[in-house]
Design an enzyme around this catalytic site. Structure first.
Site, PDB file in Angstrom:
ATOM      1  N   GLU A   1       0.839  -1.212   0.000  1.00 12.80           N
ATOM      2  CA  GLU A   1       0.000   0.000   0.000  1.00 12.80           C
ATOM      3  C   GLU A   1       0.870   1.258   0.000  1.00 12.80           C
ATOM      4  OE1 GLU A   1      -3.224  -0.114   2.866  1.00 12.80           O
ATOM      5  OE2 GLU A   1      -4.133  -1.806   1.840  1.00 12.80           O
TER       6      GLU A   1
ATOM      7  N   GLU B   1      -4.996  -8.537  -0.493  1.00 12.72           N
ATOM      8  CA  GLU B   1      -5.786  -8.245   0.714  1.00 12.72           C
ATOM      9  C   GLU B   1      -7.233  -8.058   0.266  1.00 12.72           C
ATOM     10  OE1 GLU B   1      -4.454  -5.237   3.490  1.00 12.72           O
ATOM     11  OE2 GLU B   1      -2.348  -5.788   3.146  1.00 12.72           O
TER      12      GLU B   1
HETATM   13  O1  AHR Z   1      -5.284  -5.836   6.805  1.00 11.00           O
HETATM   14  C1  AHR Z   1      -5.227  -4.688   7.598  1.00 11.00           C
HETATM   15  C2  AHR Z   1      -4.555  -3.528   6.888  1.00 11.00           C
HETATM   16  O2  AHR Z   1      -5.318  -3.153   5.790  1.00 11.00           O
HETATM   17  C3  AHR Z   1      -3.196  -3.789   6.303  1.00 11.00           C
HETATM   18  O3  AHR Z   1      -2.179  -3.612   7.217  1.00 11.00           O
HETATM   19  C4  AHR Z   1      -3.094  -2.776   5.211  1.00 11.00           C
HETATM   20  O4  AHR Z   1      -2.280  -3.202   4.168  1.00 11.00           O
HETATM   21  C5  AHR Z   1      -4.530  -2.536   4.813  1.00 11.00           C
HETATM   22  O5  AHR Z   1      -4.835  -1.195   4.774  1.00 11.00           O
END
Ligand code: AHR
Length: 524
Positions: A206, A335
């Protein structure tokens, strides 16, 4: 005929016919609706890679410390420090790839802090998640040990935000070079004679946000610099994962993909084992309510988001194809999952982002996997966030307690798709809350997942599968979509055998509101 979702209800699509109102659910009446589904066994379009069912463990809340890792001296039953119950359940499920150590945490993590004698490891502040101190007793060796126990492939997320190309290339050498260099000999001295052979490496996380607030152009430039030095050590050719967009941010993707230049191509074509590097988007399905207090409206909104994820996958892959015609870069969703409103008391008690999974959450998880199966030809890997105690976790654990969440069961019920050939399904209803289906086949078997995301319609499914000879089905269902498995009542929602019949190549079964069925069909 199309189907549309309005605040007042649904307009029906071609595949659906309404009967009378027959059941009730907490005061809501459900209509009975015939739902046609056609499985086109001959229309193959890809393979459901097991990697689409992968997972993620971050140093966040009690995912690692107190969740997966209880420590070697703990009274909680453990295998060399790993919580026995979690290991057994995850092993039974199969976690194809496990990503670690973050998430946002990755861009502040320095791998050297987590190697060597435990008592000498640095105590650090987890600045990403709550400012708690960590003793680094869970580091690279412990993560690899966990992956070996689970039979998972490790995926290490490297630090671009506060790290350097040198730090990351050294981690790669430490892990993968067999012996004879100072770093590989240090690994051996720390107890690992054989190299870890880690293939999958994230280059930041991210980086449009917590990983450094970069623009796409800035990230691409940094990626080019980092990747130059991540050449691979020993026999393992690294599969580097670039930071993709937040949701369907096409502008980020354009800037990064155009900025990567030709270096990507130098690593060679996709070959039999697939693409040689990855581009990872993150897509969460937010929920406005606390997990066990969802309203119908907010549930509809959240479940509708899976249509947007599907659209994002299609659009992002189409964009990637403009820059990467031979598909050397694999699209990933490393994610994903539901992210509901947190309950402060629970976060205090169990750690940051601790979240229950309800019947609704399981349906969301099943819909996500259905999307990935339907787009199997466009995806390389997907990692739900996260494996234990954080967001849409498969397991909740605290002290001696441990429970499989409804999301665990959503994954377990989809397991039979892994490695099978994806085949096309038509439902005549492509609206966001239309029946969600995915199908795959191998030899004389078809695997089918059918999900009813509607809260006010009980579906009577009439499904055509040419050659269907016999069939078995299991159902995940609870009449209260806010119900969940708890430490006190761990098996409230588990899959159960479900009546299904087959005749003349058509199978018939009922699908109650907010439920999920897995069906195994034997072909003649
Ligand atoms: O999964 C929780 C968080 O969500 C992670 O650390 C991040 O990559 C995303 O914003």
């Amino acid at each position: 005929m199309s189907v549309s979702f309005t605040r007042r209800g649904f307009a029906l699509g071609a595949g659906a016919t309404l009967f009378s109102a027959i059941t009730s659910r907490k005061g809501f009446s459900a209509q009975s609706q015939e739902q046609k589904v056609e499985v086109n066994v001959g229309a193959e379009f890809g393979v459901v890679s097991p990697l689409l069912h992968s997972n993620f463990a971050e140093h966040l809340g009690s995912c690692v410390y107190g969740g997966l890792w209880v420590g070697r001296n703990s009274k909680i039953p453990n295998i060399n420090g790993y919580r026995t119950q979690a290991v057994e359940w995850l092993k039974a499920l199969g976690v194809p790839v496990l990503r670690w150590p973050g998430g946002c945490f990755a861009d502040g993590y320095h791998w050297r802090d987590g190697i060597g004698p435990v008592e000498k490891r640095r105590r650090i502040v987890n600045a990403s998640w709550g400012g708690y101190t960590e003793d680094n007793s869970f580091g690279t060796h412990e993560f690899i040990g966990l992956c070996r126990l689970l039979g998972s492939e490790p995926y290490l997320a490297g630090n671009m935000g506060t790290g350097s190309p040198e730090e990351m290339r050294n981690w790669m050498e430490y892990c993968n070079f067999p012996s004879g260099s100072t770093l590989s000999d240090e690994r051996i001295a720390n107890g690992a004679k054989e190299p870890f052979n880690v293939r999958v490496w994230g280059v930041g996380n991210e980086n449009w946000g917590c990983g450094g607030n970069m623009t796409g152009d800035e990230y691409a430039a940094k990626y080019r610099q980092f990747s130059t030095f991540l050449r691979g050590f020993g026999e393992t050719r690294p599969f580097l994962v670039a930071c993709g967009p937040s949701g369907n941010d096409l502008d980020w993707s354009k800037r990064v993909l155009s900025g990567l230049g030709t270096r990507r191509g130098e690593r060679g074509g996709p070959g039999a084992s697939g693409p040689s590097s990855g581009f990872a988007m993150h897509y969460y399905s937010n929920g406005a309510n606390e997990p066990t207090k969802f309203t119908v409206d907010n549930m509809r909104q959240q479940l509708s988001s899976f249509a947007l994820i599907e659209q994002a996958i299609i659009q992002q892959r189409a964009l990637m194809d403009e820059y990467d015609k031979t598909r050397q870069i694999g699209l990933m969703v490393d994610e994903w999952g539901v992210w509901d409103r947190m309950i402060p008391e629970e976060e205090k008690k169990y750690g940051r982002l601790w979240m229950q999974s309800t019947m609704r959450t399981a349906v969301a998880g099943g819909m996500g996997l259905n999307v990935f199966h339907r787009q199997a030809d466009k995806l390389y890997m997907c990692n739900i966030a996260q494996v234990v105690n954080v967001l849409q976790s498969l397991i909740l654990a605290s002290g001696n307690n441990c429970v499989r969440t409804t999301s665990y069961w959503a994954f377990e019920m989809q397991k039979a798709h892994r490695s099978k050939t994806a085949v096309r399904v038509d439902t005549g209803d492509t609206s966001p809350l239309g029946i969600s289906v995915s199908a795959s086949k191998a030899a004389k078997q078809v695997v089918l997942t059918l999900i009813n995301p509607k809260d006010d319609v009980a579906m009577k499914v009439d499904c055509g599968i040419s050659g269907a000879a016999s069939v078995k089905a299991r159902l995940l269902y609870h009449p209260d979509f806010n119900a969940c498995n708890t430490f006190e009542n761990p098996n409230l929602i588990v899959p159960k055998e479900h009546p299904v019949s087959v005749q003349g190549g058509r199978l018939q079964m009922d699908l109650p509101p907010i439920s999920m069925a897995s069906v195994i069909v034997a072909l003649a």
